[in-house]
Design a protein around this motif. Sequence first.
Motif, PDB file in Angstrom:
ATOM      1  N   GLY A   1     -50.020  93.741 -51.853  1.00  0.00           N
ATOM      2  CA  GLY A   1     -48.932  93.979 -50.911  1.00  0.00           C
ATOM      3  C   GLY A   1     -48.352  92.694 -50.371  1.00  0.00           C
ATOM      4  N   LEU A   2     -47.021  92.627 -50.334  1.00  0.00           N
ATOM      5  CA  LEU A   2     -46.309  91.465 -49.808  1.00  0.00           C
ATOM      6  C   LEU A   2     -45.353  91.923 -48.721  1.00  0.00           C
ATOM      7  CD1 LEU A   2     -45.216  88.500 -49.834  1.00  0.00           C
ATOM      8  CD2 LEU A   2     -43.624  89.257 -51.619  1.00  0.00           C
ATOM      9  N   LEU A   3     -45.431  91.280 -47.563  1.00  0.00           N
ATOM     10  CA  LEU A   3     -44.405  91.445 -46.545  1.00  0.00           C
ATOM     11  C   LEU A   3     -43.691  90.108 -46.496  1.00  0.00           C
ATOM     12  CD1 LEU A   3     -44.634  93.153 -43.094  1.00  0.00           C
ATOM     13  CD2 LEU A   3     -43.112  91.257 -43.544  1.00  0.00           C
ATOM     14  N   PHE A   4     -42.424  90.101 -46.909  1.00  0.00           N
ATOM     15  CA  PHE A   4     -41.611  88.883 -46.925  1.00  0.00           C
ATOM     16  C   PHE A   4     -40.588  88.993 -45.805  1.00  0.00           C
ATOM     17  CE2 PHE A   4     -37.898  86.419 -48.273  1.00  0.00           C
ATOM     18  CZ  PHE A   4     -38.485  85.172 -48.412  1.00  0.00           C
ATOM     19  N   GLN A   5     -40.717  88.130 -44.804  1.00  0.00           N
ATOM     20  CA  GLN A   5     -39.807  88.150 -43.655  1.00  0.00           C
ATOM     21  C   GLN A   5     -38.937  86.907 -43.701  1.00  0.00           C
ATOM     22  OE1 GLN A   5     -41.676  88.564 -39.801  1.00  0.00           O
ATOM     23  NE2 GLN A   5     -39.721  88.458 -38.730  1.00  0.00           N
ATOM     24  N   SER A   6     -37.634  87.116 -43.963  1.00  0.00           N
ATOM     25  CA  SER A   6     -36.688  85.993 -43.999  1.00  0.00           C
ATOM     26  C   SER A   6     -35.801  85.968 -42.759  1.00  0.00           C
ATOM     27  CB  SER A   6     -35.826  86.072 -45.252  1.00  0.00           C
ATOM     28  OG  SER A   6     -35.074  87.270 -45.267  1.00  0.00           O
ATOM     29  N   GLY A   7     -35.909  86.984 -41.913  1.00  0.00           N
ATOM     30  CA  GLY A   7     -35.121  87.076 -40.691  1.00  0.00           C
ATOM     31  C   GLY A   7     -35.590  88.262 -39.875  1.00  0.00           C
ATOM     32  N   GLY A   8     -34.848  88.559 -38.818  1.00  0.00           N
ATOM     33  CA  GLY A   8     -35.179  89.715 -37.992  1.00  0.00           C
ATOM     34  C   GLY A   8     -36.463  89.526 -37.210  1.00  0.00           C
ATOM     35  N   THR A   9     -36.999  90.654 -36.720  1.00  0.00           N
ATOM     36  CA  THR A   9     -38.208  90.634 -35.893  1.00  0.00           C
ATOM     37  C   THR A   9     -39.171  91.705 -36.375  1.00  0.00           C
ATOM     38  OG1 THR A   9     -36.922  89.934 -33.973  1.00  0.00           O
ATOM     39  CG2 THR A   9     -39.085  90.866 -33.528  1.00  0.00           C
TER      40      THR A   9
END
Length: 189
Positions: free
Chosen positions: A93-101
């Motif tokens: 599993g990958l959670l990729f956060q490039s913006g937001g909250t």
Amino acid sequence: VPSALALRNARSRHAGFARRAALAHAIVMALSCLPPAAEAQLVVNDGATLTVDTPRAETSATVGSSGTGTLNVVDGGALVVDGFAQLGVGGTGLLFQSGGTVSLTTGPLELGGGGTYRLAGGVLEVGGANGTNGTGTFEFAGGTLRVTTSPLTATAAASFAAGTTSTIDTNALAATWSGLFTGSGGLNK
């Protein structure tokens, strides 16, 4: 409105039914305008990818518990999880956060052996005694981790991507990270 006048002035027993039906219809229409309640659980598995680009509330989030799963959080996205979040527990599993909250309000972020959280932008809000734990990897790549609710204790390994500077905002709370730090990226506190 002529039909409303007709309902108010009618004297038959059907007029009472018609008024109740009109009122029930108005209530249903008003309720349909309310925002949706939190989903029971967000699950991304079996090769699926989900992108969060608007506000979304969940009671838990599981990514990659069966096969592979990818969750992207981008500018405009706001994911509030009022429970646990698991990445790669039983799969990849990958959670990729490039913006937001992303806000983990009450539960920990558990990184299983196949789990990766890549914080490349935006803000991750997390706190608590088991705030970020497990055998997976937390990758700092330019975003901000903000401690919320209570002091953060993190045990997951963390890497810092080359050419990036990330931030840990303790928010006037304590933060203890006992996992191994690797990489050449920068860190601001």
